[in-house]
Design a protein around this motif. Structure first.
Motif, PDB file in Angstrom:
ATOM      1  N   TYR A 263       0.835  -1.199   0.000  1.00 30.43           N
ATOM      2  CA  TYR A 263       0.000   0.000   0.000  1.00 30.43           C
ATOM      3  C   TYR A 263       0.874   1.254   0.000  1.00 30.43           C
ATOM      4  N   ILE A 264       0.427   2.255  -0.734  1.00 27.50           N
ATOM      5  CA  ILE A 264       1.108   3.542  -0.787  1.00 27.50           C
ATOM      6  C   ILE A 264       0.148   4.641  -0.363  1.00 27.50           C
ATOM      7  N   ARG A 265       0.705   5.811  -0.121  1.00 25.64           N
ATOM      8  CA  ARG A 265      -0.083   7.018   0.150  1.00 25.64           C
ATOM      9  C   ARG A 265       0.289   8.097  -0.846  1.00 25.64           C
ATOM     10  N   PHE A 266      -0.698   8.925  -1.171  1.00 26.87           N
ATOM     11  CA  PHE A 266      -0.454  10.094  -2.004  1.00 26.87           C
ATOM     12  C   PHE A 266      -0.225  11.281  -1.063  1.00 26.87           C
ATOM     13  N   ASN A 267       1.041  11.576  -0.778  1.00 28.73           N
ATOM     14  CA  ASN A 267       1.353  12.697   0.111  1.00 28.73           C
ATOM     15  C   ASN A 267       1.603  13.983  -0.661  1.00 28.73           C
ATOM     16  N   GLN A 268       1.334  13.952  -1.962  1.00 31.50           N
ATOM     17  CA  GLN A 268       1.355  15.150  -2.808  1.00 31.50           C
ATOM     18  C   GLN A 268       0.507  14.838  -4.041  1.00 31.50           C
ATOM     19  N   ASP A 269       0.160  15.864  -4.801  1.00 33.06           N
ATOM     20  CA  ASP A 269      -0.550  15.650  -6.061  1.00 33.06           C
ATOM     21  C   ASP A 269       0.395  14.954  -7.039  1.00 33.06           C
ATOM     22  N   LEU A 299       6.297  -3.082  -8.983  1.00 31.77           N
ATOM     23  CA  LEU A 299       7.284  -1.997  -9.046  1.00 31.77           C
ATOM     24  C   LEU A 299       8.195  -2.304 -10.224  1.00 31.77           C
ATOM     25  N   LEU A 300       8.322  -1.365 -11.152  1.00 30.73           N
ATOM     26  CA  LEU A 300       9.129  -1.645 -12.326  1.00 30.73           C
ATOM     27  C   LEU A 300       9.727  -0.372 -12.911  1.00 30.73           C
ATOM     28  N   TYR A 301      10.777  -0.570 -13.703  1.00 29.28           N
ATOM     29  CA  TYR A 301      11.417   0.540 -14.402  1.00 29.28           C
ATOM     30  C   TYR A 301      10.696   0.791 -15.725  1.00 29.28           C
ATOM     31  N   ILE A 302      10.468   2.078 -16.010  1.00 24.55           N
ATOM     32  CA  ILE A 302       9.840   2.483 -17.267  1.00 24.55           C
ATOM     33  C   ILE A 302      10.613   3.672 -17.840  1.00 24.55           C
ATOM     34  N   TRP A 303      10.857   3.626 -19.154  1.00 24.60           N
ATOM     35  CA  TRP A 303      11.488   4.750 -19.846  1.00 24.60           C
ATOM     36  C   TRP A 303      10.463   5.862 -20.020  1.00 24.60           C
ATOM     37  N   VAL A 304      10.836   7.093 -19.581  1.00 20.93           N
ATOM     38  CA  VAL A 304       9.957   8.253 -19.710  1.00 20.93           C
ATOM     39  C   VAL A 304      10.491   9.106 -20.862  1.00 20.93           C
ATOM     40  N   GLU A 311      12.693   5.684 -14.970  1.00 25.53           N
ATOM     41  CA  GLU A 311      12.226   5.942 -13.605  1.00 25.53           C
ATOM     42  C   GLU A 311      11.552   4.681 -13.054  1.00 25.53           C
ATOM     43  N   LEU A 312      11.496   4.593 -11.718  1.00 23.73           N
ATOM     44  CA  LEU A 312      10.770   3.504 -11.062  1.00 23.73           C
ATOM     45  C   LEU A 312       9.323   3.914 -10.862  1.00 23.73           C
ATOM     46  N   PHE A 313       8.404   2.974 -11.178  1.00 28.69           N
ATOM     47  CA  PHE A 313       6.979   3.237 -11.071  1.00 28.69           C
ATOM     48  C   PHE A 313       6.275   2.122 -10.287  1.00 28.69           C
ATOM     49  N   TYR A 314       5.232   2.509  -9.555  1.00 30.66           N
ATOM     50  CA  TYR A 314       4.288   1.551  -8.982  1.00 30.66           C
ATOM     51  C   TYR A 314       3.120   1.371  -9.945  1.00 30.66           C
ATOM     52  N   HIS A 315       2.637   0.146 -10.053  1.00 32.33           N
ATOM     53  CA  HIS A 315       1.432  -0.120 -10.827  1.00 32.33           C
ATOM     54  C   HIS A 315       0.234  -0.076  -9.893  1.00 32.33           C
ATOM     55  N   GLY A 335      -7.546   3.778 -15.575  1.00 38.93           N
ATOM     56  CA  GLY A 335      -7.341   2.504 -16.261  1.00 38.93           C
ATOM     57  C   GLY A 335      -6.087   1.803 -15.780  1.00 38.93           C
ATOM     58  N   ASP A 336      -5.339   1.230 -16.732  1.00 37.31           N
ATOM     59  CA  ASP A 336      -4.077   0.546 -16.416  1.00 37.31           C
ATOM     60  C   ASP A 336      -3.009   1.625 -16.245  1.00 37.31           C
ATOM     61  N   ALA A 337      -2.670   1.942 -14.982  1.00 40.65           N
ATOM     62  CA  ALA A 337      -1.895   3.158 -14.747  1.00 40.65           C
ATOM     63  C   ALA A 337      -0.757   2.954 -13.752  1.00 40.65           C
ATOM     64  N   TYR A 338       0.177   3.933 -13.813  1.00 40.84           N
ATOM     65  CA  TYR A 338       1.380   3.883 -12.990  1.00 40.84           C
ATOM     66  C   TYR A 338       1.642   5.265 -12.384  1.00 40.84           C
ATOM     67  N   VAL A 339       2.299   5.276 -11.209  1.00 42.57           N
ATOM     68  CA  VAL A 339       2.746   6.526 -10.597  1.00 42.57           C
ATOM     69  C   VAL A 339       4.210   6.367 -10.206  1.00 42.57           C
ATOM     70  N   LYS A 340       4.947   7.460 -10.223  1.00 43.10           N
ATOM     71  CA  LYS A 340       6.375   7.404  -9.895  1.00 43.10           C
ATOM     72  C   LYS A 340       6.575   7.039  -8.426  1.00 43.10           C
ATOM     73  N   GLN A 341       7.515   6.148  -8.184  1.00 39.08           N
ATOM     74  CA  GLN A 341       7.800   5.734  -6.815  1.00 39.08           C
ATOM     75  C   GLN A 341       8.248   6.910  -5.951  1.00 39.08           C
ATOM     76  N   ASN A 342       9.048   7.811  -6.516  1.00 39.46           N
ATOM     77  CA  ASN A 342       9.591   8.911  -5.714  1.00 39.46           C
ATOM     78  C   ASN A 342       8.586  10.030  -5.470  1.00 39.46           C
ATOM     79  N   GLU A 343       7.360   9.890  -6.004  1.00 40.70           N
ATOM     80  CA  GLU A 343       6.335  10.910  -5.776  1.00 40.70           C
ATOM     81  C   GLU A 343       5.253  10.447  -4.807  1.00 40.70           C
TER      82      GLU A 343
END
Length: 371
Positions: A263-269, A299-304, A311-315, A335-343
């Motif tokens: 589980y993660i938290r969104f501590n910023q937009d 958790l996986l690496y994705i080219w931005v 960058e590392l992303f959570y699914h 949908g099928d989405a990812y957010v940056k781990q460092n955000e």
């Protein structure tokens, strides 16, 4: 960490909602009184913090200590609860006190040293043995587990199989509900009632658990109690509702969600990305900073491409989240989405490891560009 909040929020997932929030339902929690136990340390024991970090202090084998009777789970390793030292912020592994159970994989002798046997009796292959703590390496280079006391007695580690259980997590429960209780199967779903048993029936149980499985039964029964628990009948995949039974002793309470999910938290937009590293277009909307926790499963690496780097992303498991501009749209569908781990902030559960490498991400980006 507020486990009551986590547990309640996780229950909302069962209703197919990706956003979890505290509701208005009024509930009452009855906290069990903490008592102390006098225990004998069977293996030299290191002291730990509540977060599982080593701290100053240790307890020698065969010393006597006073601990709280409510064991705690630290981390996700099986059969590894901790005792809290009474009146101290120190914890030691229960395996150093109560031991764990293992089966002999071949006939074995008990030793008092690498050269001296404790006797001529052979313990037969298939026998269940209680071992204490980690293995010792003797002068002959072989590993041995302590198996008894107060005299030092050992069995060769190579003759023992993996951990199969622990008396720390076993007890007898008695049905106290005047109407009896149901037994719930844990197969594809945990809501199947197997049969009902009468008041006074006793069961041997080997796990006490809270979390979404317990809450699923709670919702079926309609008996809403924060941090309600269920007990697993030993040797089965069947469960008993905790409020219908009385346990002979307290068991460590496992959090099903923390031990099985992340589980993660969104501590910023935060912006939302696709699997190819492109940012999703939600007309200026982002997932907004908010309370609660959210499930991720990879958790996986994705080219931005816009940043020209990996960058590392959570699914994300959910596909609908509260937005930064609710006056425009309360939620955005991702949908099928990812957010940056460092955000985002890791909050609870299993700490994921990347499922690919940086080179894998670069190769995937080249393949995407060539198509």
């Amino acid at each position: 960490m507020n486990k009551k909040v986590v547990t309640y929020l996780t229950a909302m997932l069962l209703c197919a909602a990706s956003f979890w929030a505290i509701g208005d339902r009024q509930t009452t929690t009855v906290q069990a009184a903490t008592h102390t136990l006098t225990k004998t340390v069977m293996h030299n024991a290191q002291a730990y913090s509540r977060l599982g970090k080593k701290v100053k202090g240790s307890y020698p084998a065969f010393s006597t200590i006073i601990v709280d009777d409510q064991l705690v789970i630290i981390g996700t390793q099986p059969h590894a609860p901790y005792y809290k030292i009474a009146n101290k912020k120190r914890y030691i592994k229960a395996s150093n006190i109560d031991g764990v159970k293992r089966k002999l994989t071949q006939n074995s002798y008990v030793y008092v040293s690498s050269r001296q046997k404790a006797g001529t009796k052979v313990i037969k292959k298939g026998s269940t043995i209680t071992t204490y703590g980690s293995a010792y390496r003797f002068k002959n280079g072989q590993l041995y587990y302590r198996v008894s006391g107060p005299q030092r007695q050992y069995i060769k580690a190579k003759n023992l199989g993996p951990v199969t259980g622990s008396s720390t997590e076993e007890t007898t429960v008695t049905v106290i509900n005047s109407r009896g209780t149901a037994i719930y199967k844990d197969e594809d779903n945990i809501d199947t009632i197997n049969k009902r048993v009468k008041k006074g029936t006793k069961f041997r149980v080997d796990r006490c658990e809270e979390g979404s499985r317990a809450e699923y039964i709670e919702n079926i029964i309609g008996q809403f109690v924060p941090n309600a628990v269920i007990y697993r009948i030993k040797g089965t995949t069947h469960w008993l509702w905790g409020l219908d039974v009385k346990a002979n002793k307290k068991l460590p309470v496992h959090d099903y969600n923390a031990e099985n999910f992340t589980y993660i938290r969104f501590n910023q937009d935060v912006n939302v990305y696709n699997a190819d590293g492109t940012m999703q277009d939600h007309h200026g909307q982002k997932i907004r900073k908010q309370g609660g926790s959210f499930k991720v499963n990879k958790l996986l690496y994705i080219w931005v491409p816009t940043e020209n780097k990996v960058e590392l992303f959570y699914h994300l498991v959910g596909d609908e989240f509260y937005s930064t501009h609710p006056e425009v749209s309360e939620k955005i569908e991702v949908g099928d989405a990812y957010v940056k781990q460092n955000e985002v902030e890791f909050f609870l559960g299993i700490k994921l490891k990347p499922s690919n490498t940086v080179q894998d991400a670069l190769n995937q980006a080249k393949q995407n560009n060539s198509n």
